[in-house]
Design a protein around this motif. Structure first.
Motif, PDB file in Angstrom:
ATOM      1  N   ARG A 719      52.041  32.829  23.882  1.00 33.34           N
ATOM      2  CA  ARG A 719      52.645  31.901  24.828  1.00 33.34           C
ATOM      3  C   ARG A 719      52.977  32.561  26.160  1.00 33.34           C
ATOM      4  O   ARG A 719      52.937  31.934  27.220  1.00 33.34           O
ATOM      5  N   CYS A 720      53.364  33.834  26.137  1.00 32.17           N
ATOM      6  CA  CYS A 720      53.844  34.490  27.349  1.00 32.17           C
ATOM      7  C   CYS A 720      52.733  34.528  28.400  1.00 32.17           C
ATOM      8  O   CYS A 720      51.613  34.977  28.125  1.00 32.17           O
ATOM      9  N   PRO A 721      53.012  34.084  29.633  1.00 35.55           N
ATOM     10  CA  PRO A 721      51.956  33.967  30.647  1.00 35.55           C
ATOM     11  C   PRO A 721      51.569  35.280  31.324  1.00 35.55           C
ATOM     12  O   PRO A 721      50.596  35.311  32.073  1.00 35.55           O
ATOM     13  N   CYS A 722      52.314  36.361  31.070  1.00 30.88           N
ATOM     14  CA  CYS A 722      52.002  37.610  31.757  1.00 30.88           C
ATOM     15  C   CYS A 722      50.642  38.134  31.304  1.00 30.88           C
ATOM     16  O   CYS A 722      50.136  37.772  30.245  1.00 30.88           O
ATOM     17  N   SER A 723      50.066  39.001  32.101  1.00 30.38           N
ATOM     18  CA  SER A 723      48.730  39.500  31.788  1.00 30.38           C
ATOM     19  C   SER A 723      48.760  40.792  30.974  1.00 30.38           C
ATOM     20  O   SER A 723      47.978  40.962  30.034  1.00 30.38           O
ATOM     21  N   ALA A 724      49.668  41.695  31.303  1.00 30.41           N
ATOM     22  CA  ALA A 724      49.630  43.020  30.687  1.00 30.41           C
ATOM     23  C   ALA A 724      50.801  43.300  29.762  1.00 30.41           C
ATOM     24  O   ALA A 724      50.900  44.401  29.218  1.00 30.41           O
ATOM     25  N   GLY A 725      51.710  42.340  29.581  1.00 27.15           N
ATOM     26  CA  GLY A 725      52.882  42.587  28.754  1.00 27.15           C
ATOM     27  C   GLY A 725      54.123  42.761  29.604  1.00 27.15           C
ATOM     28  O   GLY A 725      54.083  43.436  30.641  1.00 27.15           O
ATOM     29  N   CYS A 726      55.217  42.150  29.188  1.00 24.41           N
ATOM     30  CA  CYS A 726      56.428  42.151  29.993  1.00 24.41           C
ATOM     31  C   CYS A 726      57.647  42.123  29.074  1.00 24.41           C
ATOM     32  O   CYS A 726      57.514  42.048  27.850  1.00 24.41           O
ATOM     33  N   PRO A 727      58.847  42.142  29.640  1.00 22.50           N
ATOM     34  CA  PRO A 727      60.053  42.098  28.804  1.00 22.50           C
ATOM     35  C   PRO A 727      60.187  40.821  27.985  1.00 22.50           C
ATOM     36  O   PRO A 727      60.944  40.796  27.013  1.00 22.50           O
ATOM     37  N   SER A 728      59.475  39.764  28.377  1.00 17.57           N
ATOM     38  CA  SER A 728      59.558  38.513  27.637  1.00 17.57           C
ATOM     39  C   SER A 728      58.679  38.507  26.394  1.00 17.57           C
ATOM     40  O   SER A 728      58.714  37.551  25.627  1.00 17.57           O
ATOM     41  N   CYS A 729      57.883  39.548  26.220  1.00 18.54           N
ATOM     42  CA  CYS A 729      57.036  39.570  25.020  1.00 18.54           C
ATOM     43  C   CYS A 729      57.049  40.940  24.348  1.00 18.54           C
ATOM     44  O   CYS A 729      57.479  41.070  23.205  1.00 18.54           O
ATOM     45  N   VAL A 730      56.634  42.001  25.019  1.00 18.15           N
ATOM     46  CA  VAL A 730      56.428  43.267  24.314  1.00 18.15           C
ATOM     47  C   VAL A 730      57.335  44.406  24.763  1.00 18.15           C
ATOM     48  O   VAL A 730      57.443  45.410  24.054  1.00 18.15           O
ATOM     49  N   GLN A 731      57.979  44.285  25.906  1.00 13.98           N
ATOM     50  CA  GLN A 731      58.839  45.375  26.359  1.00 13.98           C
ATOM     51  C   GLN A 731      60.233  45.238  25.756  1.00 13.98           C
ATOM     52  O   GLN A 731      60.766  44.138  25.668  1.00 13.98           O
ATOM     53  N   SER A 732      60.809  46.342  25.347  1.00 13.79           N
ATOM     54  CA  SER A 732      62.121  46.344  24.703  1.00 13.79           C
ATOM     55  C   SER A 732      63.115  47.164  25.506  1.00 13.79           C
ATOM     56  O   SER A 732      62.819  48.300  25.887  1.00 13.79           O
ATOM     57  N   PRO A 733      64.322  46.629  25.752  1.00 12.86           N
ATOM     58  CA  PRO A 733      65.334  47.413  26.473  1.00 12.86           C
ATOM     59  C   PRO A 733      65.869  48.566  25.637  1.00 12.86           C
ATOM     60  O   PRO A 733      66.517  49.471  26.155  1.00 12.86           O
ATOM     61  N   LYS A 734      65.593  48.569  24.345  1.00 17.36           N
ATOM     62  CA  LYS A 734      66.099  49.612  23.457  1.00 17.36           C
ATOM     63  C   LYS A 734      65.088  50.726  23.223  1.00 17.36           C
ATOM     64  O   LYS A 734      65.412  51.740  22.615  1.00 17.36           O
ATOM     65  N   CYS A 735      63.887  50.551  23.708  1.00 20.65           N
ATOM     66  CA  CYS A 735      62.832  51.511  23.399  1.00 20.65           C
ATOM     67  C   CYS A 735      63.190  52.903  23.908  1.00 20.65           C
ATOM     68  O   CYS A 735      63.470  53.092  25.094  1.00 20.65           O
ATOM     69  N   GLY A 736      63.152  53.876  23.011  1.00 19.49           N
ATOM     70  CA  GLY A 736      63.457  55.249  23.386  1.00 19.49           C
ATOM     71  C   GLY A 736      62.285  55.989  23.988  1.00 19.49           C
ATOM     72  O   GLY A 736      62.407  57.164  24.339  1.00 19.49           O
ATOM     73  N   ASN A 737      61.132  55.301  24.127  1.00 18.37           N
ATOM     74  CA  ASN A 737      59.942  55.911  24.722  1.00 18.37           C
ATOM     75  C   ASN A 737      59.562  55.245  26.044  1.00 18.37           C
ATOM     76  O   ASN A 737      58.408  55.302  26.466  1.00 18.37           O
ATOM     77  N   PHE A 738      60.552  54.610  26.684  1.00 21.43           N
ATOM     78  CA  PHE A 738      60.346  53.982  27.990  1.00 21.43           C
ATOM     79  C   PHE A 738      59.233  52.934  27.953  1.00 21.43           C
ATOM     80  O   PHE A 738      58.522  52.733  28.934  1.00 21.43           O
ATOM     81  N   ASN A 739      59.052  52.279  26.785  1.00 21.36           N
ATOM     82  CA  ASN A 739      58.029  51.248  26.633  1.00 21.36           C
ATOM     83  C   ASN A 739      56.623  51.769  26.948  1.00 21.36           C
ATOM     84  O   ASN A 739      55.822  51.100  27.602  1.00 21.36           O
ATOM     85  N   GLU A 740      56.335  52.936  26.457  1.00 27.78           N
ATOM     86  CA  GLU A 740      55.015  53.540  26.650  1.00 27.78           C
ATOM     87  C   GLU A 740      54.516  54.107  25.327  1.00 27.78           C
ATOM     88  O   GLU A 740      55.281  54.788  24.624  1.00 27.78           O
ATOM     89  N   PRO A 741      53.254  53.891  24.910  1.00 25.10           N
ATOM     90  CA  PRO A 741      52.307  52.943  25.513  1.00 25.10           C
ATOM     91  C   PRO A 741      52.516  51.553  24.922  1.00 25.10           C
ATOM     92  O   PRO A 741      53.031  51.407  23.809  1.00 25.10           O
TER      93      PRO A 741
END
Length: 761
Positions: A719-741
């Motif tokens: 559903r998320c309209p972003c192209s490469a991934g964003c906080p509304s779908c795959v990015q997490s504010p808790k990620c200890g790896n800075f959301n990479e990869p």
């Protein structure tokens, strides 16, 4: 402010150029008339007179039902909405008993100090002859505690004080416990996860000691709406409990609005910070004289919203205040008095004020991002409109996947059943601790199985072998020199805490749990406290001290965390689509190894350099569920060893983000790990684990709904309209790896290959 038409105000916000966010949905929840009930026998004239002094002339239907059962000595759990008068359901039977039997006692257990402070005032305002109510918690000076024990027949406390202060010293409480008629556990839905698991055993120890001194108290538990109130009440108390639910109290019209911050980069899916959107609305409401409470998910959020608003409110700045855990007792009492007394127009708070505290008839509640569960959302929403007038609730969405899920599915927010609250009294570490405490209080025998279950027989030799208890006079007694309750934590994975000192004043300003301090208060971290920012100069591990100095920085800090996980035991296995699906115990090692700085008004830009840290690892054994992904699935998704890690990592983040739809938890309660090749599963895997030693029951509760969880994950990604991934779908504010990869597109391919067609529709 009661005459304000919040429907019109919300529409003005939508059309005003002063507010950049989008009003994606709003609706008016109609007012409700009161329904009343009668008692037989009726209340005494004396009690009716006391109630009339508080403006109470009749009981609502659900109140009458509850009082009727409690009078008979039935253990009950009361479930109704915020501000529905649950407190009176147990205050009346307590008052009746004390009027008839002045020597009777009652123990009221609240999850927070703020709530007990509020409720002791409520009891005293009843002016019941002979009823002497006092709080007994860590804020009561030691010199006054004996006075409280001797003079009070109604004592308000919390699980912590029961554990540390009352039960280990039960001989000082012999008179009180021997006359104990009622035990009230208020806001029991707050007792979940690790805190709830500990609290369940504390209540069992309390029942055991009460029986020893000759009393059989009636238990009364209260809760906001949750999915399993009867089950939770039985697990917490260890008793057969009768459910009383329904809400016959009146309520005013409530306007509920869903507000989405504007997209700043549609391609990347990034939005303006919800902190600043919330601050804009907050400032407008305070300037209108609207008494407002703002809820933030974290301590940092709470502080930032307050700082932003106070800077813009000018002469009104002293009419607003932040409130959260970690403040000194003196600071908390001062803020509470200003709030309860109506001297504050606005307050920003964590969920420390989410519970049933009478905050003086607030007009509006702003929720800065979805609070993690539908139950918490409803509880926070209920803080506004307690006087029965029209009220306003605004949910300001964050970029989080669950926030955006509700922005796109508003009916789910209003109609979705509340989640189930989970506890795990069988957690071995929790059980062993409280059996040790029980053995310190009284010798343990097989007769105590009625309190601690059949697990007592398995635990006894374990405790003996560890040297914690020893046989003496036909029972097990504690073998240590002091109470095992000392130095333990009811909430965190480690019993140790850090004290935080201001280098400028040389005074303590708060404390942090051992585990949390490494991420929030490492050297070089920006630490926020009561609207002020501090730079951490030094962390002293030996003395457990964090030394900070006041500083103004244009950045925040984010920790870099390395994690490793090993499977200890598989207890259940199955499949979800083409993936293996497992539940079991795991060992998790995490270590904060560095941090980055994040700059900008909304924390948008991040430096690339990682500032290295030398901090000890934290290791826990806990529960987890996981998915094992066959190589064939990855090949079908065209994911090799270079592309697969980003796809698995993205799917893991979205999976965790969807978890609160199915279990009463948030991201602080759980963790995750994804890997292309795990030695214990012989392939690609995604793990989701409880965040506490021994497990808190979340993984066990989520495992049976694995299919639904994966389906919700897939729907969110598509559903998320972003192209490469964003906080509304795959990015997490808790990620200890800075959301990479992260690879959103790879996650969609992977799940499409893993799921059967019926879940892809």
């Amino acid at each position: 402010m009661a005459a304000t038409d919040f429907r019109s105000l919300v529409k003005r916000w939508e059309c005003s150029s002063s507010f950049s966010g989008e009003l994606v949905h709003w609706r008016s929840l109609p007012s409700r008339e009161a329904g009343y009930g009668d008692l037989d026998p009726p209340l005494s004239d004396r009690l009716l007179e006391c109630l009339a002094g508080k403006g109470i002339t009749r009981l609502f239907g659900h109140q009458a039902n509850a009082v009727r059962l409690i009078r008979r000595g039935t253990h009950v759990v009361l479930v109704s909405g915020t501000a529905s008068g649950k407190t009176l359901c147990y205050q009346i039977p307590i008052a009746e008993r004390i009027l008839a039997e002045p020597t009777a006692t009652a123990l009221l257990v609240y999850p927070t100090k703020a709530l007990s402070q509020d409720q002791v005032g409520s009891l005293r305002r009843l002016r019941i002859p002979g009823l002497v109510a006092s709080t007994y918690d860590g804020d009561v000076p030691r010199r006054l505690r004996n006075q409280v024990r001797q003079r009070s027949n109604v004592i308000l406390t919390n699980p912590d004080m029961l554990h540390y202060g009352v039960l280990p010293n039960h001989r000082l409480w012999e008179s009180f416990l021997s006359r104990l008629a009622f035990v009230v556990v208020d806001e029991m839905h707050y007792l979940r996860g690790m805190f709830g698991s500990h609290s369940a055993h504390i209540l069992r120890r309390l029942r055991r000691l009460a029986s020893y001194y000759g009393s059989r108290p009636t238990f009364v538990l209260t809760s906001a709406t949750i999915g399993n109130p009867l089950n939770l009440a039985c697990q917490l108390s260890g008793l057969d409990v009768t459910l009383v639910e329904g809400d016959d109290s009146p309520s005013g019209e409530r306007v509920v609005a869903l507000w989405n911050p504007p997209l700043e980069d549609p391609e990347a899916g990034t939005r303006r910070s919800p902190l600043y959107e919330t601050a804009d609305l907050y400032v407008d409401l305070v300037r209108r004289g609207t008494r407002t409470i703002v809820f933030g998910r974290t301590r940092k959020t709470t502080e930032l919203i307050h700082m932003n608003a106070a800077q813009r409110l000018g002469d009104l700045a002293d009419r607003v205040s932040p409130y959260r855990a970690g403040y000194t007792a003196k600071d908390r009492r001062e803020i509470e008095e200003r709030l309860f007394g109506g001297r504050l127009l606005g307050i920003t708070a964590t969920n420390a004020l989410e519970l049933g505290i009478d905050v003086g008839g607030l007009d509006a509640a702003l929720l800065c991002t979805f609070p993690g569960t539908v139950s918490s959302y409803r509880q926070q929403s209920g803080r506004a409109g307690r006087a029965g007038d029209m009220s306003l609730v605004v949910l300001i969405a964050g970029e989080d996947a669950l926030d955006q899920y509700f922005m796109h599915h508003p009916d789910e927010l209003f109609g979705r059943p509340a989640e189930a609250a989970v506890v795990n009294p069988d957690n071995t570490q929790v059980l062993d601790l409280h059996l040790s405490c029980a053995a310190h209080e009284l010798p343990l025998t097989l007769a105590d199985r009625k309190y601690f279950g059949e697990e007592l027989e398995e635990a006894a030799p374990r405790l003996v072998n560890q040297g914690h208890v020893q046989f003496e006079d036909g029972g097990l007694v504690w073998a240590g020199p002091r109470s095992p309750a000392h130095g333990t934590s009811l909430r965190s994975a480690d019993n140790r805490t850090f004290s935080i000192y201001d280098l400028k004043t040389r005074k303590p300003i708060g404390e942090l749990e051992w585990d949390r301090a490494f991420a929030d208060a490492h050297e070089g971290a920006v630490y926020l406290h009561q609207g002020r920012s501090y730079l951490v100069e030094r962390m002293d591990l030996d003395r457990r001290e964090v030394l900070v100095r006041p500083a103004t920085m244009g950045y925040y800090t984010e920790p870099f965390i390395e994690k490793d996980l090993s499977v200890r035991e598989v207890v259940r296995d199955g499949s979800v689509g083409l993936m293996g699906h497992y539940l079991g115990s795991v060992r998790v090692m995490s270590q904060v190894v560095g941090f980055r700085r994040r700059f900008g008004r909304s924390g948008g830009s991040r430096e690339r350099e990682i500032h290295r840290l030398d901090l000890p690892p934290v290791e826990i054994e806990t529960q987890a569920f996981w998915f094992a992904i066959p190589d064939d699935v990855l090949r079908s998704a065209d994911l090799d060893h270079r592309a697969a890690p980003g796809a698995l990592h993205a799917a893991e983040h979205t999976l965790i983000a969807m978890m609160p739809l199915f279990a009463l938890c948030d991201r602080s309660d759980i963790g995750g790990l994804s890997t292309y090749s795990h030695p214990d599963t012989a392939g690609a895997s995604i793990f989701v684990h409880d965040g506490y030693r021994g497990g808190s029951g979340i993984a066990s509760a989520a495992y049976p709904v694995g299919h639904d969880l994966v389906a919700a994950t897939m729907e969110t990604l598509r559903r998320c309209p972003c192209s490469a991934g964003c906080p509304s779908c795959v990015q997490s504010p808790k990620c200890g790896n800075f959301n990479e990869p992260l690879s959103k597109e790879g996650a969609v391919r992977f799940l499409s290959a893993a799921l059967p067609e019926d879940l892809n529709e």
